[in-house]
Write a protein that holds these residues in place. Structure first.
Motif, PDB file in Angstrom:
ATOM      1  N   SER A  10       0.830  -1.194   0.000  1.00 19.26           N
ATOM      2  CA  SER A  10       0.000   0.000   0.000  1.00 19.26           C
ATOM      3  C   SER A  10       0.864   1.244   0.000  1.00 19.26           C
ATOM      4  O   SER A  10       1.758   1.396   0.824  1.00 19.26           O
ATOM      5  N   LEU A  11       0.588   2.150  -0.942  1.00 14.70           N
ATOM      6  CA  LEU A  11       1.349   3.394  -0.995  1.00 14.70           C
ATOM      7  C   LEU A  11       1.155   4.198   0.277  1.00 14.70           C
ATOM      8  O   LEU A  11       2.064   4.896   0.719  1.00 14.70           O
ATOM      9  N   ASP A  12      -0.025   4.126   0.880  1.00 18.37           N
ATOM     10  CA  ASP A  12      -0.276   4.864   2.122  1.00 18.37           C
ATOM     11  C   ASP A  12       0.709   4.434   3.205  1.00 18.37           C
ATOM     12  O   ASP A  12       1.183   5.252   4.000  1.00 18.37           O
ATOM     13  N   ARG A  13       1.031   3.132   3.259  1.00 14.62           N
ATOM     14  CA  ARG A  13       1.956   2.632   4.269  1.00 14.62           C
ATOM     15  C   ARG A  13       3.386   3.089   3.986  1.00 14.62           C
ATOM     16  O   ARG A  13       4.202   3.180   4.889  1.00 14.62           O
ATOM     17  N   LEU A  14       3.701   3.340   2.719  1.00 14.66           N
ATOM     18  CA  LEU A  14       5.066   3.676   2.357  1.00 14.66           C
ATOM     19  C   LEU A  14       5.347   5.169   2.411  1.00 14.66           C
ATOM     20  O   LEU A  14       6.504   5.588   2.431  1.00 14.66           O
ATOM     21  N   ARG A 142      -7.588   4.710  12.219  1.00 14.82           N
ATOM     22  CA  ARG A 142      -6.303   4.168  11.745  1.00 14.82           C
ATOM     23  C   ARG A 142      -5.508   3.589  12.909  1.00 14.82           C
ATOM     24  O   ARG A 142      -4.915   2.512  12.801  1.00 14.82           O
ATOM     25  N   LEU A 143      -5.484   4.299  14.020  1.00 12.63           N
ATOM     26  CA  LEU A 143      -4.721   3.830  15.176  1.00 12.63           C
ATOM     27  C   LEU A 143      -5.343   2.562  15.754  1.00 12.63           C
ATOM     28  O   LEU A 143      -4.627   1.622  16.118  1.00 12.63           O
ATOM     29  N   ARG A 144      -6.670   2.526  15.828  1.00  8.80           N
ATOM     30  CA  ARG A 144      -7.339   1.318  16.340  1.00  8.80           C
ATOM     31  C   ARG A 144      -7.069   0.122  15.429  1.00  8.80           C
ATOM     32  O   ARG A 144      -6.846  -0.998  15.912  1.00  8.80           O
ATOM     33  N   ARG A 145      -7.096   0.332  14.121  1.00 12.02           N
ATOM     34  CA  ARG A 145      -6.844  -0.771  13.185  1.00 12.02           C
ATOM     35  C   ARG A 145      -5.407  -1.283  13.314  1.00 12.02           C
ATOM     36  O   ARG A 145      -5.170  -2.498  13.268  1.00 12.02           O
ATOM     37  N   ALA A 146      -4.471  -0.350  13.467  1.00 12.82           N
ATOM     38  CA  ALA A 146      -3.069  -0.760  13.630  1.00 12.82           C
ATOM     39  C   ALA A 146      -2.890  -1.576  14.902  1.00 12.82           C
ATOM     40  O   ALA A 146      -2.164  -2.577  14.929  1.00 12.82           O
ATOM     41  N   LEU A 147      -3.553  -1.149  15.973  1.00 11.86           N
ATOM     42  CA  LEU A 147      -3.494  -1.901  17.230  1.00 11.86           C
ATOM     43  C   LEU A 147      -4.127  -3.276  17.067  1.00 11.86           C
ATOM     44  O   LEU A 147      -3.561  -4.286  17.507  1.00 11.86           O
ATOM     45  N   ALA A 148      -5.285  -3.334  16.431  1.00  8.63           N
ATOM     46  CA  ALA A 148      -5.971  -4.619  16.238  1.00  8.63           C
ATOM     47  C   ALA A 148      -5.114  -5.582  15.433  1.00  8.63           C
ATOM     48  O   ALA A 148      -5.092  -6.793  15.709  1.00  8.63           O
ATOM     49  N   SER A 149      -4.379  -5.073  14.446  1.00  6.03           N
ATOM     50  CA  SER A 149      -3.527  -5.933  13.629  1.00  6.03           C
ATOM     51  C   SER A 149      -2.449  -6.601  14.476  1.00  6.03           C
ATOM     52  O   SER A 149      -2.112  -7.766  14.261  1.00  6.03           O
ATOM     53  N   PRO A 156       5.271 -15.168  13.570  1.00  9.96           N
ATOM     54  CA  PRO A 156       6.300 -14.779  12.591  1.00  9.96           C
ATOM     55  C   PRO A 156       6.084 -13.383  12.003  1.00  9.96           C
ATOM     56  O   PRO A 156       7.037 -12.775  11.503  1.00  9.96           O
ATOM     57  N   ASP A 157       4.863 -12.886  12.040  1.00  8.00           N
ATOM     58  CA  ASP A 157       4.557 -11.589  11.438  1.00  8.00           C
ATOM     59  C   ASP A 157       4.425 -10.481  12.477  1.00  8.00           C
ATOM     60  O   ASP A 157       4.128  -9.336  12.132  1.00  8.00           O
ATOM     61  N   TYR A 158       4.658 -10.823  13.747  1.00 10.39           N
ATOM     62  CA  TYR A 158       4.375  -9.852  14.801  1.00 10.39           C
ATOM     63  C   TYR A 158       5.236  -8.595  14.680  1.00 10.39           C
ATOM     64  O   TYR A 158       4.729  -7.475  14.781  1.00 10.39           O
ATOM     65  N   ARG A 159       6.537  -8.759  14.493  1.00 17.01           N
ATOM     66  CA  ARG A 159       7.411  -7.580  14.499  1.00 17.01           C
ATOM     67  C   ARG A 159       7.078  -6.626  13.358  1.00 17.01           C
ATOM     68  O   ARG A 159       7.184  -5.409  13.501  1.00 17.01           O
ATOM     69  N   ARG A 160       6.689  -7.158  12.216  1.00 15.26           N
ATOM     70  CA  ARG A 160       6.308  -6.284  11.108  1.00 15.26           C
ATOM     71  C   ARG A 160       5.086  -5.445  11.474  1.00 15.26           C
ATOM     72  O   ARG A 160       5.050  -4.227  11.259  1.00 15.26           O
ATOM     73  N   LEU A 161       4.076  -6.092  12.058  1.00 20.72           N
ATOM     74  CA  LEU A 161       2.857  -5.372  12.403  1.00 20.72           C
ATOM     75  C   LEU A 161       3.069  -4.448  13.599  1.00 20.72           C
ATOM     76  O   LEU A 161       2.447  -3.381  13.694  1.00 20.72           O
ATOM     77  N   ASP A 162       3.951  -4.837  14.510  1.00 18.60           N
ATOM     78  CA  ASP A 162       4.335  -3.961  15.615  1.00 18.60           C
ATOM     79  C   ASP A 162       4.997  -2.698  15.063  1.00 18.60           C
ATOM     80  O   ASP A 162       4.713  -1.575  15.508  1.00 18.60           O
ATOM     81  N   THR A 163       5.870  -2.866  14.075  1.00 20.98           N
ATOM     82  CA  THR A 163       6.512  -1.716  13.440  1.00 20.98           C
ATOM     83  C   THR A 163       5.479  -0.801  12.801  1.00 20.98           C
ATOM     84  O   THR A 163       5.548   0.429  12.939  1.00 20.98           O
ATOM     85  N   LEU A 164       4.513  -1.375  12.109  1.00 22.85           N
ATOM     86  CA  LEU A 164       3.481  -0.572  11.452  1.00 22.85           C
ATOM     87  C   LEU A 164       2.647   0.205  12.472  1.00 22.85           C
ATOM     88  O   LEU A 164       2.249   1.348  12.224  1.00 22.85           O
ATOM     89  N   PHE A 165       2.404  -0.398  13.631  1.00 23.76           N
ATOM     90  CA  PHE A 165       1.663   0.302  14.687  1.00 23.76           C
ATOM     91  C   PHE A 165       2.428   1.549  15.126  1.00 23.76           C
ATOM     92  O   PHE A 165       1.871   2.645  15.228  1.00 23.76           O
ATOM     93  N   GLN A 209       0.685  -2.711  26.861  1.00 27.04           N
ATOM     94  CA  GLN A 209       1.196  -1.342  26.788  1.00 27.04           C
ATOM     95  C   GLN A 209       0.688  -0.619  25.546  1.00 27.04           C
ATOM     96  O   GLN A 209       0.313   0.559  25.602  1.00 27.04           O
ATOM     97  N   HIS A 210       0.671  -1.313  24.413  1.00 31.41           N
ATOM     98  CA  HIS A 210       0.120  -0.712  23.195  1.00 31.41           C
ATOM     99  C   HIS A 210      -1.316  -0.242  23.431  1.00 31.41           C
ATOM    100  O   HIS A 210      -1.708   0.868  23.038  1.00 31.41           O
ATOM    101  N   THR A 211      -2.109  -1.117  24.049  1.00 35.03           N
ATOM    102  CA  THR A 211      -3.513  -0.783  24.310  1.00 35.03           C
ATOM    103  C   THR A 211      -3.621   0.434  25.223  1.00 35.03           C
ATOM    104  O   THR A 211      -4.440   1.331  24.990  1.00 35.03           O
ATOM    105  N   ALA A 212      -2.762   0.472  26.244  1.00 35.14           N
ATOM    106  CA  ALA A 212      -2.795   1.608  27.173  1.00 35.14           C
ATOM    107  C   ALA A 212      -2.394   2.906  26.480  1.00 35.14           C
ATOM    108  O   ALA A 212      -2.960   3.975  26.761  1.00 35.14           O
TER     109      ALA A 212
END
Length: 245
Positions: A10-14, A142-149, A156-165, A209-212
């Motif tokens: 997604s260009l938005d992510r980049l 957007r922030l809620r969706r990033a947290l939910a992800s 195996p995909d956690y660190r990538r999605l943590d980075t995106l958050f 902590q992310h949730t908080a």
């Protein structure tokens, strides 16, 4: 969000990491920016980079220069080019260093304390700005969706999605300069994190902590947002010091 299906990134992510390069160093600066995209996992392993026309337009370079950049990445084993209707440039899956000498080399080249301190300053600043300025409805979603992800992520995909958050939080701060600098320091942090194991208990703690942080931001509580983010950064710092010092 692109997963390992070959869907284009997604260009938005980049956007936080890709910007027009300065005249005179087009090749070098474009290579640096696309390397950040790969190191940050903004396009996951198996995912496709945006089309050449779009990438070249974002970077303000010719497609000839972009192809030279992509050739370097391919020679380094970071991407591969595929032809055909569903072709394009695909990011190859990353693996952490299995050679202990490579791990030592990677750590020796980084001032860990400086990286961790800069990360803490940027992340607490971003969280505080988001809380004090307030987010509109779209930003909050957007922030809620990033947290939910991150909550739904497979290990195996956690660190990538943590980075995106965290990148989302930096981008929502309203400071493009902060977001750009955070993307750069986060890429270095990810290189270090690749050297240590994923610990389930630590990830569960991080999720709380992310949730908080999100709750504090949405409540407009700047002090709490900064405090929880600082605590979160300190936890990661402790792990990295423990494994890598």
């Amino acid at each position: 969000m692109a997963e390992e299906t070959g869907e284009a990134g997604s260009l938005d992510r980049l956007l936080p990491t890709l910007r027009p390069v300065r005249a005179g160093n087009g090749f070098e600066e474009a290579l640096e920016q696309i390397l950040q995209v790969v190191r940050l996992g903004l396009v996951p392993g198996g995912g496709r980079l945006p089309a050449e026309r779009e990438l070249a337009g974002l970077l303000g370079i010719s497609r000839v220069t972009l192809r030279e950049v992509l050739k370097v990445l391919q020679d380094q084993g970071l991407v591969e080019s595929r032809r055909g209707r569903y072709g394009g440039t695909f990011v190859l899956p990353r693996t952490g260093p299995s050679d202990p000498f490579e791990l030592r080399r990677r750590v020796a080249d980084v001032d860990i304390e400086d990286v961790l301190l800069f990360r803490e300053v940027l992340e607490t600043g971003a969280a505080g700005l988001c809380a004090s300025r307030g987010l509109d409805g779209e930003g909050a979603d957007r922030l809620r969706r990033a947290l939910a992800s991150t909550h739904e992520a497979h290990l195996p995909d956690y660190r990538r999605l943590d980075t995106l958050f965290h990148l989302e939080l930096a981008e929502l701060s309203g400071s493009p300069s902060l977001a750009t600098r955070y993307a750069a320091v986060r890429a270095t942090v990810n290189d270090l994190l690749d050297c240590i194991p994923l610990l389930v208990r630590n990830l569960e703690h991080s999720q709380h902590q992310h949730t908080a942080v999100v709750e504090a931001v949405l409540d407009g509580d700047e002090e709490a947002a900064r405090a929880v983010t600082r605590e979160h950064c300190a936890g990661t710092a402790a792990l990295l010091r423990g494994f890598l010092a």
